[in-house]
Design a protein around this motif. Structure first.
Motif, mmCIF file in Angstrom:
data_model
loop_
_atom_site.group_PDB
_atom_site.id
_atom_site.type_symbol
_atom_site.label_atom_id
_atom_site.label_comp_id
_atom_site.label_asym_id
_atom_site.label_seq_id
_atom_site.Cartn_x
_atom_site.Cartn_y
_atom_site.Cartn_z
ATOM 1 N N CYS A 290 0.830 -1.211 0.000
ATOM 2 C CA CYS A 290 0.000 0.000 0.000
ATOM 3 C C CYS A 290 0.862 1.257 0.000
ATOM 4 O O CYS A 290 0.424 2.311 -0.479
ATOM 5 C CB CYS A 290 -0.930 0.010 1.216
ATOM 6 N N LEU A 291 2.081 1.145 0.518
ATOM 7 C CA LEU A 291 2.977 2.309 0.557
ATOM 8 C C LEU A 291 3.414 2.734 -0.838
ATOM 9 O O LEU A 291 3.992 3.803 -1.010
ATOM 10 C CB LEU A 291 4.195 2.010 1.434
ATOM 11 N N GLY A 292 3.153 1.931 -1.846
ATOM 12 C CA GLY A 292 3.457 2.295 -3.224
ATOM 13 C C GLY A 292 2.403 3.197 -3.841
ATOM 14 O O GLY A 292 2.543 3.613 -4.984
ATOM 15 N N ASN A 293 1.354 3.530 -3.085
ATOM 16 C CA ASN A 293 0.274 4.375 -3.579
ATOM 17 C C ASN A 293 0.415 5.775 -2.970
ATOM 18 O O ASN A 293 0.167 5.953 -1.775
ATOM 19 C CB ASN A 293 -1.070 3.756 -3.196
ATOM 20 N N PRO A 294 0.810 6.779 -3.759
ATOM 21 C CA PRO A 294 0.987 8.134 -3.229
ATOM 22 C C PRO A 294 -0.284 8.718 -2.603
ATOM 23 O O PRO A 294 -0.205 9.500 -1.658
ATOM 24 C CB PRO A 294 1.413 8.954 -4.442
ATOM 25 N N ASN A 295 -1.445 8.335 -3.105
ATOM 26 C CA ASN A 295 -2.692 8.827 -2.522
ATOM 27 C C ASN A 295 -2.899 8.272 -1.114
ATOM 28 O O ASN A 295 -3.400 8.960 -0.230
ATOM 29 C CB ASN A 295 -3.880 8.471 -3.420
ATOM 30 N N TYR A 296 -2.499 7.028 -0.903
ATOM 31 C CA TYR A 296 -2.583 6.437 0.437
ATOM 32 C C TYR A 296 -1.587 7.117 1.372
ATOM 33 O O TYR A 296 -1.894 7.368 2.538
ATOM 34 C CB TYR A 296 -2.331 4.932 0.362
ATOM 35 N N LEU B 37 -2.414 8.989 4.895
ATOM 36 C CA LEU B 37 -1.739 8.773 6.177
ATOM 37 C C LEU B 37 -1.153 10.078 6.726
ATOM 38 O O LEU B 37 -1.250 10.351 7.923
ATOM 39 C CB LEU B 37 -0.631 7.732 6.025
ATOM 40 N N ALA B 38 -0.566 10.873 5.839
ATOM 41 C CA ALA B 38 0.054 12.131 6.257
ATOM 42 C C ALA B 38 -0.986 13.106 6.785
ATOM 43 O O ALA B 38 -0.777 13.766 7.807
ATOM 44 C CB ALA B 38 0.829 12.746 5.101
ATOM 45 N N PHE C 105 4.728 4.969 14.812
ATOM 46 C CA PHE C 105 4.466 4.623 13.408
ATOM 47 C C PHE C 105 5.743 4.748 12.581
ATOM 48 O O PHE C 105 6.024 3.899 11.734
ATOM 49 C CB PHE C 105 3.354 5.505 12.837
ATOM 50 N N VAL C 106 6.527 5.782 12.838
ATOM 51 C CA VAL C 106 7.791 5.973 12.114
ATOM 52 C C VAL C 106 8.744 4.810 12.419
ATOM 53 O O VAL C 106 9.421 4.303 11.518
ATOM 54 C CB VAL C 106 8.425 7.340 12.465
ATOM 55 N N ASN C 107 8.775 4.360 13.672
ATOM 56 C CA ASN C 107 9.601 3.202 14.026
ATOM 57 C C ASN C 107 9.107 1.941 13.308
ATOM 58 O O ASN C 107 9.912 1.092 12.918
ATOM 59 C CB ASN C 107 9.609 2.982 15.540
ATOM 60 N N TYR C 108 7.799 1.822 13.156
ATOM 61 C CA TYR C 108 7.237 0.687 12.430
ATOM 62 C C TYR C 108 7.701 0.713 10.967
ATOM 63 O O TYR C 108 8.031 -0.329 10.401
ATOM 64 C CB TYR C 108 5.704 0.710 12.514
ATOM 65 N N LEU C 109 7.758 1.904 10.383
ATOM 66 C CA LEU C 109 8.252 2.021 9.009
ATOM 67 C C LEU C 109 9.718 1.586 8.920
ATOM 68 O O LEU C 109 10.133 0.975 7.926
ATOM 69 C CB LEU C 109 8.087 3.461 8.502
#
Length: 154
Positions: A35-41, A45-46, A56-60
């Motif tokens: 899903c992170l490949g979708n700029p709209n998604y 999130l942003a 969340f950043v640590n999860y990334l």
């Protein structure tokens, strides 16, 4: 699949995960990473402030293991790894709040796919140096200096 499913440890409960839990986590993380490949998604999130949450950043950061070949081979959309890398930078995460930024990224991604698709189809239909990939193309037309399969009509 159980060995591919990650570390196998449930840090919340402090106990080892069952094989079924590992498979489920593998599937959920696989879907999320793609899903992170979708700029709209990413814009979604942003705008909801996920990128400001340190957990969340640590999860990334944790998800970077998907770049390893043993995991990356399961990805259908490898562009997501590029965005996962970019999400490690605060500046990129901040910019994604702007809808124009995500729209620009989306447009560029589509242009890249179109270019890649056209180039790939052109390479698959062009004759090779030693002969033609298309059995219907004669060898006399294969060597045209202008790159076309057939000579110009006078």
């Amino acid at each position: 699949m159980a060995s591919i499913a990650g570390k196998g440890w449930n840090y919340v409960a402090g106990v080892p995960e069952t094989e079924e839990q590992q498979k489920l986590r593998f599937q959920v993380e696989l879907e999320f990473v793609q899903c992170l490949g979708n700029p709209n998604y990413l814009n979604f999130l942003a705008q909801r402030g996920y990128f400001k949450d340190s957990t969340f950043v640590n999860y990334l950061k944790y998800l970077l293991y998907w770049k390893e070949p043993d995991y990356a081979k399961y990805l259908k959309y490898p562009m997501c790894l590029y965005f996962l890398d970019l999400l490690q930078y605060e500046h990129f995460r901040r910019e994604l709040v702007n809808a124009q930024c995500s729209k620009f990224i989306d447009d560029q991604q589509i242009l890249l796919w179109q270019h890649y698709t056209r180039r790939r189809s052109r390479l698959l239909t062009m004759p090779t140096v030693n002969g033609s990939m298309d059995p219907n193309v004669s060898s006399q037309n294969a060597g045209q200096p202008n790159g076309h399969l057939h000579s110009k009509i006078s």
